[in-house]
Scaffold this active site. Structure first.
Site, PDB file in Angstrom:
ATOM      1  N   LYS A   1       0.834  -1.217   0.000  1.00 59.75           N
ATOM      2  CA  LYS A   1       0.000   0.000   0.000  1.00 59.75           C
ATOM      3  C   LYS A   1       0.857   1.250   0.000  1.00 59.75           C
ATOM      4  O   LYS A   1       0.474   2.262  -0.581  1.00 59.75           O
ATOM      5  CB  LYS A   1      -0.971   0.002   1.188  1.00 59.75           C
ATOM      6  CG  LYS A   1      -2.123  -0.955   0.990  1.00 59.75           C
ATOM      7  CD  LYS A   1      -3.345  -0.557   1.791  1.00 59.75           C
ATOM      8  CE  LYS A   1      -4.507  -1.491   1.473  1.00 59.75           C
ATOM      9  NZ  LYS A   1      -5.615  -1.387   2.396  1.00 59.75           N
TER      10      LYS A   1
ATOM     11  N   LYS B   1      -3.951 -11.800  -6.736  1.00 61.94           N
ATOM     12  CA  LYS B   1      -5.275 -12.006  -6.133  1.00 61.94           C
ATOM     13  C   LYS B   1      -6.299 -11.016  -6.708  1.00 61.94           C
ATOM     14  O   LYS B   1      -5.935  -9.912  -7.124  1.00 61.94           O
ATOM     15  CB  LYS B   1      -5.200 -11.909  -4.607  1.00 61.94           C
ATOM     16  CG  LYS B   1      -5.191 -10.521  -4.077  1.00 61.94           C
ATOM     17  CD  LYS B   1      -5.557 -10.440  -2.599  1.00 61.94           C
ATOM     18  CE  LYS B   1      -5.552  -8.964  -2.252  1.00 61.94           C
ATOM     19  NZ  LYS B   1      -5.995  -8.566  -0.984  1.00 61.94           N
TER      20      LYS B   1
ATOM     21  N   LYS C   1     -10.381  -5.495  -4.859  1.00 61.11           N
ATOM     22  CA  LYS C   1     -11.345  -4.435  -5.170  1.00 61.11           C
ATOM     23  C   LYS C   1     -10.638  -3.180  -5.654  1.00 61.11           C
ATOM     24  O   LYS C   1     -11.261  -2.311  -6.231  1.00 61.11           O
ATOM     25  CB  LYS C   1     -12.280  -4.166  -3.989  1.00 61.11           C
ATOM     26  CG  LYS C   1     -11.620  -3.939  -2.667  1.00 61.11           C
ATOM     27  CD  LYS C   1     -12.647  -3.998  -1.527  1.00 61.11           C
ATOM     28  CE  LYS C   1     -11.928  -4.146  -0.196  1.00 61.11           C
ATOM     29  NZ  LYS C   1     -12.741  -4.552   0.891  1.00 61.11           N
TER      30      LYS C   1
HETATM   31  P1  TYM Z   1     -10.723  -6.644   3.213  1.00 61.03           P
HETATM   32  O1  TYM Z   1     -11.823  -5.661   3.352  1.00 61.03           O
HETATM   33  O2  TYM Z   1      -9.632  -6.333   2.261  1.00 61.03           O
HETATM   34  O3  TYM Z   1     -11.319  -8.051   2.803  1.00 61.03           O
HETATM   35  C1  TYM Z   1     -12.411  -8.649   3.502  1.00 61.03           C
HETATM   36  C2  TYM Z   1     -12.214 -10.164   3.533  1.00 61.03           C
HETATM   37  O4  TYM Z   1     -12.149 -10.686   2.197  1.00 61.03           O
HETATM   38  C3  TYM Z   1     -10.994 -11.519   2.057  1.00 61.03           C
HETATM   39  N1  TYM Z   1     -10.491 -11.416   0.670  1.00 61.03           N
HETATM   40  C4  TYM Z   1     -10.290 -12.477  -0.141  1.00 61.03           C
HETATM   41  N2  TYM Z   1     -10.444 -13.801   0.054  1.00 61.03           N
HETATM   42  C5  TYM Z   1     -10.164 -14.628  -0.983  1.00 61.03           C
HETATM   43  N3  TYM Z   1      -9.719 -14.191  -2.186  1.00 61.03           N
HETATM   44  C6  TYM Z   1      -9.548 -12.874  -2.430  1.00 61.03           C
HETATM   45  N4  TYM Z   1      -9.137 -12.463  -3.638  1.00 61.03           N
HETATM   46  C7  TYM Z   1      -9.833 -11.946  -1.378  1.00 61.03           C
HETATM   47  N5  TYM Z   1      -9.782 -10.590  -1.282  1.00 61.03           N
HETATM   48  C8  TYM Z   1     -10.190 -10.288  -0.025  1.00 61.03           C
HETATM   49  C9  TYM Z   1      -9.982 -10.932   3.054  1.00 61.03           C
HETATM   50  O5  TYM Z   1      -9.012 -11.881   3.412  1.00 61.03           O
HETATM   51  C10 TYM Z   1     -10.879 -10.574   4.221  1.00 61.03           C
HETATM   52  O6  TYM Z   1     -11.121 -11.711   5.025  1.00 61.03           O
HETATM   53  N6  TYM Z   1      -7.936  -5.781   7.263  1.00 61.03           N
HETATM   54  C11 TYM Z   1      -9.103  -6.489   6.772  1.00 61.03           C
HETATM   55  C12 TYM Z   1     -10.370  -6.142   7.514  1.00 61.03           C
HETATM   56  C13 TYM Z   1     -10.293  -6.282   9.000  1.00 61.03           C
HETATM   57  C14 TYM Z   1     -10.406  -7.491   9.722  1.00 61.03           C
HETATM   58  C15 TYM Z   1     -10.301  -7.113  11.093  1.00 61.03           C
HETATM   59  C16 TYM Z   1     -10.569  -8.831   9.353  1.00 61.03           C
HETATM   60  C17 TYM Z   1     -10.121  -5.263   9.890  1.00 61.03           C
HETATM   61  N7  TYM Z   1     -10.139  -5.772  11.141  1.00 61.03           N
HETATM   62  C18 TYM Z   1     -10.346  -8.073  12.092  1.00 61.03           C
HETATM   63  C19 TYM Z   1     -10.631  -9.776  10.370  1.00 61.03           C
HETATM   64  C20 TYM Z   1     -10.519  -9.404  11.711  1.00 61.03           C
HETATM   65  C21 TYM Z   1      -9.314  -6.120   5.316  1.00 61.03           C
HETATM   66  O7  TYM Z   1      -8.895  -5.088   4.866  1.00 61.03           O
HETATM   67  O8  TYM Z   1     -10.101  -7.000   4.635  1.00 61.03           O
END
Ligand code: TYM
Length: 334
Positions: A115, A197, A200
């Site tokens: 990032k 991967k 978004k």
């Molecule tokens: P975020 O918003 O980027 O993604 C949300 C969830 O989607 C999963 N994910 C994927 N899984 C499989 N293939 C992909 N291509 C893919 N892209 C995204 C992510 O692994 C995630 O589970 N930091 C985290 C949010 C967060 C969080 C937390 C998660 C903040 N606090 C505490 C768990 C516990 C994030 O940015 O996820």
């Protein structure tokens, strides 16, 4: 443990358009776990501002994401669905945990490196300490299990390290959480570059299936998905594009990759891509319809937002008070 049940915590950001990676890697598994655990699923709006956001868009998308959680099958009476910014304990615990996290640990985080390369003009301190806020999210609720995709594994390991470090000084304050990664679907890849991967924030809209895409768009994107010239539907490292499509189809149809290979033996890529697209459209269509219905029912959703924020705050504050006492903050006088 809460009320005799194990606790699950997870969250997602409302930045950008959510993809089927988010759904298959995370939200779909949340729905499965929700029956057997005491669950907290958060819209992590505080995490989102580590990258500049348009305020009106962030506000709208946050509400859309909360309604998506419900539309995807989470019952807001059973699982606690809320906005991070409505529960001040997240930021308060993050501050304390910042004092138990080393710069070197944060510097090693690959998401921080990625990032900061992408947002060179805004490498802010929040971006750097992002994983500490994430640890606070999880530890506040004494979570036993954290269902996430593979890309969050490093953050979760750090959360465990912070919890263990804190417990080693002050006794058993935090439950040390386990990660929960789906067997298939933990890493859905880009449709245009299957070695990366699905994300978004990808600039090429054909690389991702967004949860808002209609059936025609979904079918078109799968038709254009990058594959190879082998012409055989086989689940192997050498065919990352096909492998990714098999992963998507497997999860949605409850089949193993080998069963999918057998089902499509002797068939062409065109047929297979159509079948994958149809499976995705069949799942997303009803979710989109239900989400729209919820967005139109403001009073109902407002009630959920209010009640669930109160519920989350109650549990979160219990942990926060304990932590504050342990580190030596003065007692409150009533
Ligand atoms: P975020 O918003 O980027 O993604 C949300 C969830 O989607 C999963 N994910 C994927 N899984 C499989 N293939 C992909 N291509 C893919 N892209 C995204 C992510 O692994 C995630 O589970 N930091 C985290 C949010 C967060 C969080 C937390 C998660 C903040 N606090 C505490 C768990 C516990 C994030 O940015 O996820």
């Amino acid at each position: 443990m809460l009320n005799g049940e194990k606790v699950v915590f997870s969250g997602a950001q409302a930045t950008g358009n959510l993809t089927i990676g988010n759904y298959l890697g995370a939200i779909r598994n949340w729905v499965e776990l929700a029956n057997d655990y005491q669950c907290f699923f958060c819209v992590v709006d505080e995490h989102s501002i580590t990258v500049r956001q348009d305020p009106a868009t962030l506000r709208r998308r946050s509400r859309e994401l909360l309604t998506l959680y419900i539309a995807a099958g989470l019952d807001p009476e059973k699982s606690c669905l809320y906005f991070q910014s409505h529960v001040p304990a997240h930021a308060e615990l993050a501050w304390i945990l910042n004092c138990f996290t080393y710069m070197g640990e944060l510097q090693r985080m690959t998401q921080f490196k990625d990032k900061s390369a992408k947002h060179e003009d805004n490498i802010n301190a929040g971006l750097f300490t992002y994983p500490v806020l994430m640890a606070a999210d999880i530890l506040l609720y004494q979570a036993d299990l954290v269902p996430v995709g593979q890309d969050q594994k490093q953050h979760l390991e750090l959360c465990r390290d912070i919890a263990q470090r804190f417990n080693a000084v002050y006794g058993d304050v935090f439950t040390v959480p386990e990660g929960y990664y789906p067997k298939t679907g933990a890493r859905i890849m880009s449709l245009q570059d299957p070695l990366h991967k699905m994300s978004k924030s990808d600039e090429n809209p054909n690389a991702s299936i967004y949860l808002t895409d209609d059936t025609d768009t979904i079918m078109r994107k799968f038709r254009r998905a990058v594959t190879d010239s082998e012409g055989v539907i086989r689940y192997c490292e050498e065919q990352p594009g096909i492998r990714n499509l098999i992963d998507i189809y497997s999860v949605l149809n409850g089949k193993t990759p080998q069963e999918v290979e057998a089902e499509f033996a002797g068939r062409g890529y065109g047929d297979f891509k159509t079948a994958v697209g149809e499976s995705v459209a069949a799942v997303l269509g009803p979710i989109q319809k239900e989400q729209k219905r919820l967005l139109d029912d403001r009073a109902y959703v407002d009630g959920i937002i209010r009640d669930n924020a109160q519920k989350a705050a109650w549990y979160a504050e219990k942990t926060l008070r304990k932590v504050q006492k342990k580190v030596g903050f003065p007692e409150r006088v009533r």
